[in-house]
Design an enzyme around this catalytic site. Structure first.
Site, PDB file in Angstrom:
ATOM      1  N   VAL A   1       6.371   3.680  -7.634  1.00 55.96           N
ATOM      2  CA  VAL A   1       5.198   4.242  -6.952  1.00 55.96           C
ATOM      3  C   VAL A   1       5.219   5.742  -7.218  1.00 55.96           C
ATOM      4  O   VAL A   1       6.249   6.380  -7.043  1.00 55.96           O
ATOM      5  CB  VAL A   1       5.252   3.937  -5.440  1.00 55.96           C
ATOM      6  CG1 VAL A   1       4.087   4.578  -4.705  1.00 55.96           C
ATOM      7  CG2 VAL A   1       5.267   2.428  -5.210  1.00 55.96           C
TER       8      VAL A   1
ATOM      9  N   GLN B   1      12.138   4.113  -6.982  1.00 48.11           N
ATOM     10  CA  GLN B   1      11.193   3.374  -6.154  1.00 48.11           C
ATOM     11  C   GLN B   1      10.011   4.240  -5.730  1.00 48.11           C
ATOM     12  O   GLN B   1       8.882   3.979  -6.125  1.00 48.11           O
ATOM     13  CB  GLN B   1      11.908   2.796  -4.937  1.00 48.11           C
ATOM     14  CG  GLN B   1      11.101   1.745  -4.193  1.00 48.11           C
ATOM     15  CD  GLN B   1      11.986   0.879  -3.297  1.00 48.11           C
ATOM     16  OE1 GLN B   1      13.208   0.911  -3.387  1.00 48.11           O
ATOM     17  NE2 GLN B   1      11.372   0.099  -2.438  1.00 48.11           N
ATOM     18  N   ASP B   2      10.264   5.271  -4.935  1.00 46.69           N
ATOM     19  CA  ASP B   2       9.208   6.154  -4.436  1.00 46.69           C
ATOM     20  C   ASP B   2       9.616   7.605  -4.646  1.00 46.69           C
ATOM     21  O   ASP B   2      10.803   7.919  -4.684  1.00 46.69           O
ATOM     22  CB  ASP B   2       8.984   5.951  -2.928  1.00 46.69           C
ATOM     23  CG  ASP B   2       8.526   4.558  -2.590  1.00 46.69           C
ATOM     24  OD1 ASP B   2       7.318   4.313  -2.667  1.00 46.69           O
ATOM     25  OD2 ASP B   2       9.379   3.721  -2.255  1.00 46.69           O
ATOM     26  N   PRO B   3       8.641   8.514  -4.718  1.00 53.11           N
ATOM     27  CA  PRO B   3       8.991   9.937  -4.766  1.00 53.11           C
ATOM     28  C   PRO B   3       9.669  10.372  -3.465  1.00 53.11           C
ATOM     29  O   PRO B   3       9.461   9.769  -2.408  1.00 53.11           O
ATOM     30  CB  PRO B   3       7.631  10.631  -4.913  1.00 53.11           C
ATOM     31  CG  PRO B   3       6.683   9.581  -5.379  1.00 53.11           C
ATOM     32  CD  PRO B   3       7.191   8.290  -4.803  1.00 53.11           C
TER      33      PRO B   3
ATOM     34  N   GLN C   1       3.094   2.591  -0.976  1.00 58.09           N
ATOM     35  CA  GLN C   1       3.376   1.300  -1.600  1.00 58.09           C
ATOM     36  C   GLN C   1       2.196   0.352  -1.394  1.00 58.09           C
ATOM     37  O   GLN C   1       1.490   0.416  -0.392  1.00 58.09           O
ATOM     38  CB  GLN C   1       4.644   0.681  -1.008  1.00 58.09           C
ATOM     39  CG  GLN C   1       5.923   1.393  -1.430  1.00 58.09           C
ATOM     40  CD  GLN C   1       7.175   0.694  -0.941  1.00 58.09           C
ATOM     41  OE1 GLN C   1       7.122  -0.384  -0.362  1.00 58.09           O
ATOM     42  NE2 GLN C   1       8.329   1.318  -1.170  1.00 58.09           N
TER      43      GLN C   1
END
EC number: 3.2.2.27
Length: 217
Positions: free
Chosen positions: A111, A50-52, A123
């Site tokens: 992302v 999803q995200d770092p 995001q």
């Protein structure tokens, strides 16, 4: 995609963040590290994040992976547990996954950047469109690919993947909050290798080098 209006807006957003003195993870040269290590024509397996990671020194452009010397995050600990159960691979002592990426495992976050110490802070600024385009390109590739979709976010993002051509494996997220609801025991790694071999491709060697520093270039 890089010429798209949304990418221009995204670049403007990132420049503004830097001009405000915001620290961004990963470092600029690593935004596209997943694609640098795993070009689209070499993709054999896709794992979506999803995200770092937003902690200092963790993110380096590959989902679930952390730099050498950084403590292995809880979700990756559970991935290692499943690898051990599924394929008998002892858990690595580090969380650096570049050797997977070099074999064709696209470790793609939805992302690709985050503000330091602020979860999900980038995001909705365009990265999602860019990574949707990457998944579409992989889906349209001539060769079959394995998609490992862990958690509802990844499953929704790749819902359009053609299951008649590709192998789509679904399980709960490996986070400690959900791993015991079906991720542990999913046996995705052996299923992926069996599929690849059935299509005439080499299996992925999921073992990681003991010395991750030797895998850096």
């Amino acid at each position: 995609e890089f010429a798209s209006a949304y990418m221009a807006d995204l670049k403007q957003f990132l420049v503004a963040q830097k001009n405000e003195g915001r620290q961004i993870f990963p470092r600029g040269p690593e935004y596209f590290r997943a694609l640098d290590l795993t070009p689209l024509d070499k993709v054999r397996v896709v794992i979506l994040g999803q995200d770092p990671y937003h902690g200092d020194g963790q993110a380096h452009g590959l989902c679930f992976s952390v730099r050498p010397g950084v403590r292995t995050p809880p979700s990756l600990v559970n991935i290692y547990k499943e690898l051990n159960t599924d394929l008998g691979i002892p858990p690595a002592r580090h969380g650096f996954l570049e050797s997977w990426a070099r074999q064709g495992v696209l470790l793609l976050n939805s992302v690709l950047t985050v503000r330091a110490r602020e979860r999900a802070s980038h995001q909705g600024h365009g990265w999602e469109k860019f990574t949707d385009a990457i998944i579409r390109a992989v889906n349209e590739a001539e060769h079959p690919v394995v998609f490992m979709l862990w958690g509802s976010y990844a499953q929704k993002k790749a819902a359009f993947v053609d299951r008649s051509r590709h192998l789509v494996l679904r399980a709960p997220h490996p986070s400690p909050l959900s791993a015991h609801s079906g991720f542990l025991g999913c046996r995705h790694f052996s299923q992926a290798n069996a599929f690849l071999e059935s299509k005439g491709f080499d299996p992925i060697d999921w073992r990681l080098p003991e010395n991750p520093a030797a895998d850096i270039n």
